[in-house]
Enzyme design. Structure first.
Site, short mmCIF file in Angstrom:
data_model
loop_
_atom_site.label_atom_id
_atom_site.label_comp_id
_atom_site.label_asym_id
_atom_site.label_seq_id
_atom_site.Cartn_x
_atom_site.Cartn_y
_atom_site.Cartn_z
N SER A 1 98.97 37.42 -5.74
CA SER A 1 97.79 38.29 -6.39
C SER A 1 97.27 37.43 -7.70
O SER A 1 97.81 36.75 -8.64
CB SER A 1 98.25 39.86 -6.81
OG SER A 1 97.11 40.67 -7.50
N SER A 2 95.36 37.40 -7.91
CA SER A 2 95.23 37.00 -8.97
C SER A 2 95.58 37.77 -10.12
O SER A 2 95.80 37.56 -11.66
CB SER A 2 93.56 37.31 -9.13
OG SER A 2 93.09 38.60 -8.26
N TYR B 1 103.10 45.62 -10.56
CA TYR B 1 102.30 45.46 -9.23
C TYR B 1 102.46 43.91 -10.11
O TYR B 1 102.29 43.69 -8.71
CB TYR B 1 101.21 45.88 -8.55
CG TYR B 1 100.51 45.53 -7.71
CD1 TYR B 1 101.02 45.80 -6.45
CD2 TYR B 1 99.37 44.43 -7.91
CE1 TYR B 1 100.09 44.94 -5.57
CE2 TYR B 1 98.70 43.94 -6.53
CZ TYR B 1 98.93 44.22 -5.82
OH TYR B 1 98.85 43.16 -4.81
N ARG C 1 84.87 40.95 -11.71
CA ARG C 1 86.04 40.67 -11.16
C ARG C 1 85.41 39.21 -9.79
O ARG C 1 84.06 39.23 -9.75
CB ARG C 1 86.36 42.51 -9.38
CG ARG C 1 86.88 42.93 -10.84
CD ARG C 1 88.39 42.74 -10.97
NE ARG C 1 88.89 43.76 -11.44
CZ ARG C 1 89.30 43.60 -12.31
NH1 ARG C 1 88.54 43.10 -13.41
NH2 ARG C 1 90.44 45.09 -13.27
N ASN D 1 90.88 39.44 -5.85
CA ASN D 1 89.67 41.24 -5.06
C ASN D 1 89.16 41.14 -3.67
O ASN D 1 88.09 41.10 -3.79
CB ASN D 1 88.77 41.66 -6.03
CG ASN D 1 89.24 42.63 -7.79
OD1 ASN D 1 90.14 41.58 -7.90
ND2 ASN D 1 90.06 43.69 -7.08
N VAL E 1 88.15 49.20 -5.67
CA VAL E 1 86.76 49.64 -5.67
C VAL E 1 85.25 49.89 -5.07
O VAL E 1 84.74 51.03 -4.74
CB VAL E 1 86.62 49.71 -6.92
CG1 VAL E 1 86.12 48.19 -7.38
CG2 VAL E 1 85.48 50.22 -7.86
N ASP F 1 94.65 48.01 -16.14
CA ASP F 1 93.94 47.60 -16.18
C ASP F 1 93.95 45.78 -16.47
O ASP F 1 93.82 45.51 -17.85
CB ASP F 1 92.51 47.79 -16.05
CG ASP F 1 91.59 47.99 -14.40
OD1 ASP F 1 91.93 47.60 -13.97
OD2 ASP F 1 90.40 48.61 -14.72
N ILE G 1 93.68 42.69 5.15
CA ILE G 1 93.62 41.42 5.62
C ILE G 1 94.57 41.68 6.62
O ILE G 1 94.28 40.62 7.58
CB ILE G 1 93.99 40.79 4.41
CG1 ILE G 1 93.47 41.63 3.56
CG2 ILE G 1 94.47 39.94 4.97
CD1 ILE G 1 94.26 40.96 1.63
N LYS H 1 104.25 41.05 -8.05
CA LYS H 1 103.82 39.44 -6.96
C LYS H 1 104.08 38.66 -7.31
O LYS H 1 104.76 37.59 -6.54
CB LYS H 1 101.83 39.70 -6.96
CG LYS H 1 101.63 41.15 -5.78
CD LYS H 1 102.32 40.37 -4.22
CE LYS H 1 101.34 41.19 -3.13
NZ LYS H 1 101.71 40.75 -1.98
C1 UD1 Z 1 94.28 44.14 -8.64
C2 UD1 Z 1 93.85 42.96 -8.06
C3 UD1 Z 1 93.79 42.33 -6.42
C4 UD1 Z 1 93.95 42.99 -6.07
C5 UD1 Z 1 94.75 43.99 -6.87
C6 UD1 Z 1 95.62 44.94 -5.80
C7 UD1 Z 1 93.31 41.21 -10.82
C8 UD1 Z 1 92.04 40.90 -10.99
N1 UD1 Z 1 92.54 42.06 -9.33
O1 UD1 Z 1 92.82 44.80 -8.19
O2 UD1 Z 1 93.48 40.84 -6.69
O3 UD1 Z 1 93.47 42.39 -4.87
O4 UD1 Z 1 95.16 44.50 -7.62
O5 UD1 Z 1 95.77 46.21 -5.10
O6 UD1 Z 1 94.19 42.20 -11.16
N2 UD1 Z 1 87.68 51.00 -10.75
C9 UD1 Z 1 86.28 51.83 -10.75
N3 UD1 Z 1 86.25 53.11 -10.29
C10 UD1 Z 1 86.89 53.47 -9.66
C11 UD1 Z 1 87.91 52.81 -9.41
C12 UD1 Z 1 89.05 51.26 -10.18
O7 UD1 Z 1 86.12 51.68 -12.16
O8 UD1 Z 1 87.00 54.44 -9.18
C13 UD1 Z 1 87.64 49.81 -11.34
C14 UD1 Z 1 88.88 49.60 -11.95
O9 UD1 Z 1 89.69 50.62 -13.29
C15 UD1 Z 1 89.48 47.64 -12.20
C16 UD1 Z 1 87.90 47.68 -10.82
O10 UD1 Z 1 87.16 48.49 -10.66
O11 UD1 Z 1 88.92 47.73 -13.28
C17 UD1 Z 1 88.66 46.86 -9.11
O12 UD1 Z 1 89.80 48.39 -9.66
P1 UD1 Z 1 90.94 47.70 -7.68
O13 UD1 Z 1 89.76 47.85 -6.60
O14 UD1 Z 1 91.67 49.22 -8.03
O15 UD1 Z 1 91.37 46.55 -8.17
P2 UD1 Z 1 92.06 45.65 -9.17
O16 UD1 Z 1 93.21 46.94 -9.83
O17 UD1 Z 1 90.83 44.73 -9.70
#
Ligand code: UD1
Length: 336
Positions: A136-137, A160, A228, A189, A204, A292, A30, A164
């Site tokens: 962060s959300s 985390y 998300r 996200n 992700v 999560d 960002i 934040k």
């Molecule tokens: C969280 C925050 C986000 C912040 C980020 C910083 C929330 C809602 N959001 O993101 O605002 O910027 O942390 O790191 O808390 N997943 C899979 N497979 C994978 C990787 C991830 O299924 O290989 C899933 C995760 O379990 C999760 C979703 O994808 O449910 C999003 O994961 P990720 O992109 O890591 O972000 P958050 O943890 O949601």
């Protein structure tokens, strides 16, 4: 070594015309987009990064148009020196990732909490006009009630989000006690070009895009029905620039959601990405990830009312732009 660096930085400040915007995490995902936007507007930018997750390539052509310093936020002295002469600070520097913080809470605590404190102390001493902070959300946790509003309490689950939230509290404290104008933007996200795709801690979206491009099977953690409010990076840039210059009485000491106001599940996201990339394998599912959040969806009216924030790039358009960018980067042809 550090001391010499700080002295050198101070010397340079005295000699050179002073930059007015400081971006921490300038070489990160960002931070580098904010740099593009500010340089394009003709602003002068000083940037800090320790290059732990930031990459010099993210700054590409801008490398020589900004005042770039390799500084770790945990180095209070260097951070304070970097704040001198600055008017505005965009504090993007952090060690991201919920799972990383679960595995190694101390290291992320030091960057995210101590680092934010060092930045605020530096900004206060340097009489900076305003600090906009990347919150962060994840602060909302798993409490009931959607969409998330800033008036809800915070319920961080993993370290985390707790870190934040601590940063938010410090931002608000420095406004209340010292009159340093601070604004917290709770990012939902954020995704887009330049997000690190190949780390175990990658977001992700970037991770799935790279995996699909390389013909690897992405794994969805849980049943994929977690949602998300995925937000394209240009929207976050817009929010920062507006929040930085909005009337203080509307924004100082406050917290705002930055999102699109839409929820998309991982299953939907997988299908859309697979369609864009011509990836024809069905998703595979693995165990849920510790810490999560199940669902995330923002109310964005507060940011709209206070500083006119309106997301300009929707979810699907954001996906297309992101896939296109990674396809170009990887030299892989996509169907975009
Ligand atoms: C969280 C925050 C986000 C912040 C980020 C910083 C929330 C809602 N959001 O993101 O605002 O910027 O942390 O790191 O808390 N997943 C899979 N497979 C994978 C990787 C991830 O299924 O290989 C899933 C995760 O379990 C999760 C979703 O994808 O449910 C999003 O994961 P990720 O992109 O890591 O972000 P958050 O943890 O949601």
């Amino acid at each position: 070594m550090r001391g010499r660096f700080v002295d050198k930085l101070k010397g340079e400040q005295a000699e050179n015309s002073v930059a007015h915007y400081l971006i921490t995490g300038v070489a990160g995902f960002i931070g580098s987009h904010l740099t593009d936007a500010l340089v394009e507007r003709g602003e002068t930018v000083r940037g800090l990064d320790n290059f732990s997750t930031g990459r010099i390539e993210n700054l590409a052509a801008l490398r020589h148009r900004i005042d770039l310093h390799e500084i770790d936020l945990r180095d209070a002295r260097a951070v304070a020196a970097a704040c001198e002469g600055m008017d505005y600070v965009l504090h993007q520097g952090a060690l991201p990732s919920v799972p990383r913080s679960v595995k190694d809470p101390r290291t992320s605590h030091e960057s995210n909490v101590d680092g934010t404190f060092n930045l605020l102390e530096g900004a206060r001493m340097a009489k900076v006009k305003r600090v906009v902070y990347a919150a962060s959300s994840s602060a909302y946790g798993n409490q009931p009630g959607f969409p998330r509003r800033e008036t809800m309490c915070v319920e961080p689950i993993a370290p985390y989000p707790a870190q934040k939230v601590m940063g938010e509290l410090y931002m608000q404290s420095f406004w209340r006690v010292y009159g340093l104008e601070t604004v917290c933007l709770r990012y939902f996200n954020i995704f887009g070009p330049r997000q690190v795709p190949d780390s175990p801690y990658s977001g992700v979206m970037a991770k799935f895009i790279l995996q699909m491009m390389q013909g690897e099977q992405p794994i969805i953690f849980g049943d994929g029905e977690q949602g998300r409010d995925f937000t394209y990076v240009d929207n976050a840039v817009q929010a920062n620039l507006l929040a930085m210059h909005a009337d203080a009485e509307k924004v100082a000491g406050r917290v705002f959601n930055v999102a699109c106001g839409e929820r998309h599940t991982l299953n939907q996201t997988y299908r859309l990405l697979a369609g864009l990339l011509g990836f024809d394998r069905e998703p595979e599912y693995g165990p849920e990830r510790a810490g999560d959040v199940q669902n995330s969806l923002a109310d964005i009216t507060a940011a709209a009312e206070a500083f006119g924030y309106r997301p300009q790039v929707g979810f699907e358009e954001g996906l297309r732009r992101t896939v296109e960018w990674y396809a170009k980067e990887q030299g892989v042809r996509s169907r975009v």
